[in-house]
Design an enzyme around this catalytic site. Structure first.
Site, mmCIF file in Angstrom:
data_model
loop_
_atom_site.group_PDB
_atom_site.id
_atom_site.type_symbol
_atom_site.label_atom_id
_atom_site.label_comp_id
_atom_site.label_asym_id
_atom_site.label_seq_id
_atom_site.Cartn_x
_atom_site.Cartn_y
_atom_site.Cartn_z
ATOM 1 N N SER A 95 19.926 1.534 77.663
ATOM 2 C CA SER A 95 19.469 2.538 76.701
ATOM 3 C C SER A 95 17.941 2.699 76.738
ATOM 4 O O SER A 95 17.399 3.049 77.781
ATOM 5 C CB SER A 95 19.976 2.137 75.306
ATOM 6 O OG SER A 95 19.907 3.224 74.437
ATOM 7 N N LYS A 128 18.837 15.880 51.383
ATOM 8 C CA LYS A 128 17.857 14.777 51.257
ATOM 9 C C LYS A 128 18.519 13.411 51.449
ATOM 10 O O LYS A 128 17.885 12.472 51.940
ATOM 11 C CB LYS A 128 17.175 14.863 49.877
ATOM 12 C CG LYS A 128 16.010 13.916 49.722
ATOM 13 C CD LYS A 128 14.913 14.208 50.722
ATOM 14 C CE LYS A 128 13.870 13.104 50.726
ATOM 15 N NZ LYS A 128 12.996 13.206 51.873
#
Lengths: 323, 172
Positions: A140, A192
């Protein structure tokens, strides 16, 4: 008169003995003070790898542990590969006139995309040749970093690739529900609390997060393609997020060579026509970090010694294969 | 005819000879090397690692990075301060360092009892920082211009180095 003379001689002898005792003690004290100061100084010098390169011409920079933007430390010891520290070490190696090449020893499962990109960008800006040596894991973000070097050497047993992005988490809303706890949602801005594990994820939020992951994935693919001189199409085929062994990675063009440190140094020697003399570049440890390392290593070896002696007889009868 | 005269030899003190002073300095430097500098040898070897001899390239390596230079400067300062303490404390306490004991010369104050301040002041030359480093040149030159063979630091500290001379009055 004779008695006075004898008494004076005795006093003089006592004075002489006192004098030499004082001198010996004084010299011992000076010696001890020197020893302590030199020992403490040596402790700091020893850990400051970047300053003590001797006649080395290849800097070894470790990318070990999870890649993060800043280093985290606990009990005086820091862990992980902080991009801020690694970038500083690259700066030092790049600026040092004695260093001719940089070898990145990678043993990391990846980590923050931002931190990986920071390291990768700095490697790309280096004036000197660079090699990545993937040891156990270079996956990764760590693979992203490795692709920025000129040459990747990986152990055939190593795990590499994992070109993908993950954002999974455990959802807790069912658990809260079971214990009659509720999430009191108070937000200004519809999304949010995007990704909070305390509520069930609505479909539109899932799409937003998936879009972000896809964008990062695309960026990852295009960076690997650019760094490795491969097409986006080729990389995308391999970028399923899966791990590849060193051998599979070589077959797929994700690494350049199988091997270890010798092979990585050999590449530098051939490229630069030099005899590679490596030196570890490490961030200087603080006093407490040095102490923590000493105690950890001592405890480890004491424990290992006890364990080895206890297991010695058992090991003779148990045949094990470990990788 | 043999006369059984009393021993008329008399011991007097005078300025120490330059040879004795030089030998005592060398002896003290050897002691300082064994007691103090020896402890720092591993540190220096590490600072100059990879260089079999102190060639120009070895210096380049040490001075390539400023923290490395800092460590070298720190070590030299510690060694100098400990050497300064060695010389000054022994001279204050006994009027002599070990080197001076070997050649039988003694530091005396020209103002009475030798004080710590005088002892430390006269050995300031050993600290390798400006302006004390100037004493490495001025001190030995000044000896030849002073009637008591004093170094400039000795003049400033109002001390001098003496030795005993035997004056033969009427011995056989």
């Amino acid at each position: 008169m004779v008695q006075n003379k004898k008494s004076d001689e005795k006093k003089s002898n006592v004075g002489s003995v006192f004098k030499w005792v004082f001198i010996v003690l004084f010299l011992v004290m000076l010696g001890l003070v020197s020893l302590v100061i030199a020992g403490v100084a040596l402790l700091f010098v020893e850990v400051d790898g970047t300053e003590l390169i001797g006649d080395a011409n290849v800097a070894i920079i470790k990318v070990h542990g999870v890649i993060t933007a800043e280093s985290s430390s606990s009990f005086g010891s820091s862990s992980g590969a902080a991009s801020s520290s690694i970038v500083k070490l690259i700066d030092k190696a790049d600026e040092n006139p004695l260093i001719e090449a940089v070898l990145f020893e990678v043993n990391s499962p990846g980590g923050s995309p931002v931190a990986s990109e920071e390291i990768s960008n700095r490697i790309n800006k280096m004036d000197k040749p660079s090699v990545a040596l993937i040891r156990e894991v270079g996956a990764s973000g760590a693979y992203w970093v490795s692709t920025a070097t000129d040459h990747i050497v990986a152990s055939k047993m190593s795990l590499t690739g994992s070109i993908g992005v993950i954002g999974s988490y455990v959802e807790l809303y069912g658990f809260l529900d079971r214990y009659n706890l509720s999430y009191n949602r108070l937000v200004a801005g519809k999304h949010k609390d995007l990704g909070t594990p305390l509520k069930e994820m609505p479909e539109d939020e899932r799409e937003i997060i998936q879009d972000v992951l896809d964008e990062l994935h695309d960026e990852f693919i295009s960076t690997v393609a650019e760094n490795r001189n491969m097409s986006d199409f080729e990389v995308r085929k391999l970028a399923t997020g899966q791990y590849y062994t060193g051998r599979q990675a070589l077959e797929n063009g994700l690494v350049d060579r199988l091997g270890g440190m010798d092979e990585a140094l050999e590449y530098i020697e051939v490229e630069l026509n030099i005899t590679a003399k490596p030196a570890a570049f490490e961030e200087p440890r603080s006093f407490w970090e040095s102490l923590a390392v000493i105690f950890t290593e001592q405890s480890f070896f004491v424990g290992k010694g006890i364990g080895d002696s206890l297991l010695e007889n058992k090991a003779r009868s148990d045949f094990k294969v470990s990788i | 005819m043999d006369l059984d005269l009393p021993d008329m030899n008399k011991k007097v003190t005078g300025n120490a000879s330059l040879l004795r002073r030089l030998i005592s300095l060398l002896a003290d430097l050897i002691i300082i090397d064994f007691v103090i500098i020896e402890s720092f040898k591993n540190l220096f070897l590490r600072l100059f690692s990879g260089a079999e001899e102190l060639s120009l390239s070895a210096y380049q390596k040490v001075f390539a990075n400023s923290p490395n230079y800092g460590m070298l400067f720190f070590s030299v300062m510690v060694i100098s301060i400990l050497a300064w303490i060695y010389l000054s404390v022994l001279q204050y306490k006994f009027g002599q360092t070990i080197g001076q004991m070997l050649v039988r010369v003694k530091v005396v104050s020209q103002t009475g009892e030798l004080t710590y301040l005088q002892a430390f002041l006269r050995n300031l030359f050993i600290i390798p920082v400006f302006p004390f480093m100037l004493l490495w040149i001025i001190d030995p030159i000044y000896i030849f211009f002073d009637k008591d063979n004093r170094r400039l630091s000795e003049l400033i500290s109002k001390t001098k180095v003496e030795q005993e001379y035997v004056v033969l009055y009427g011995a056989k």
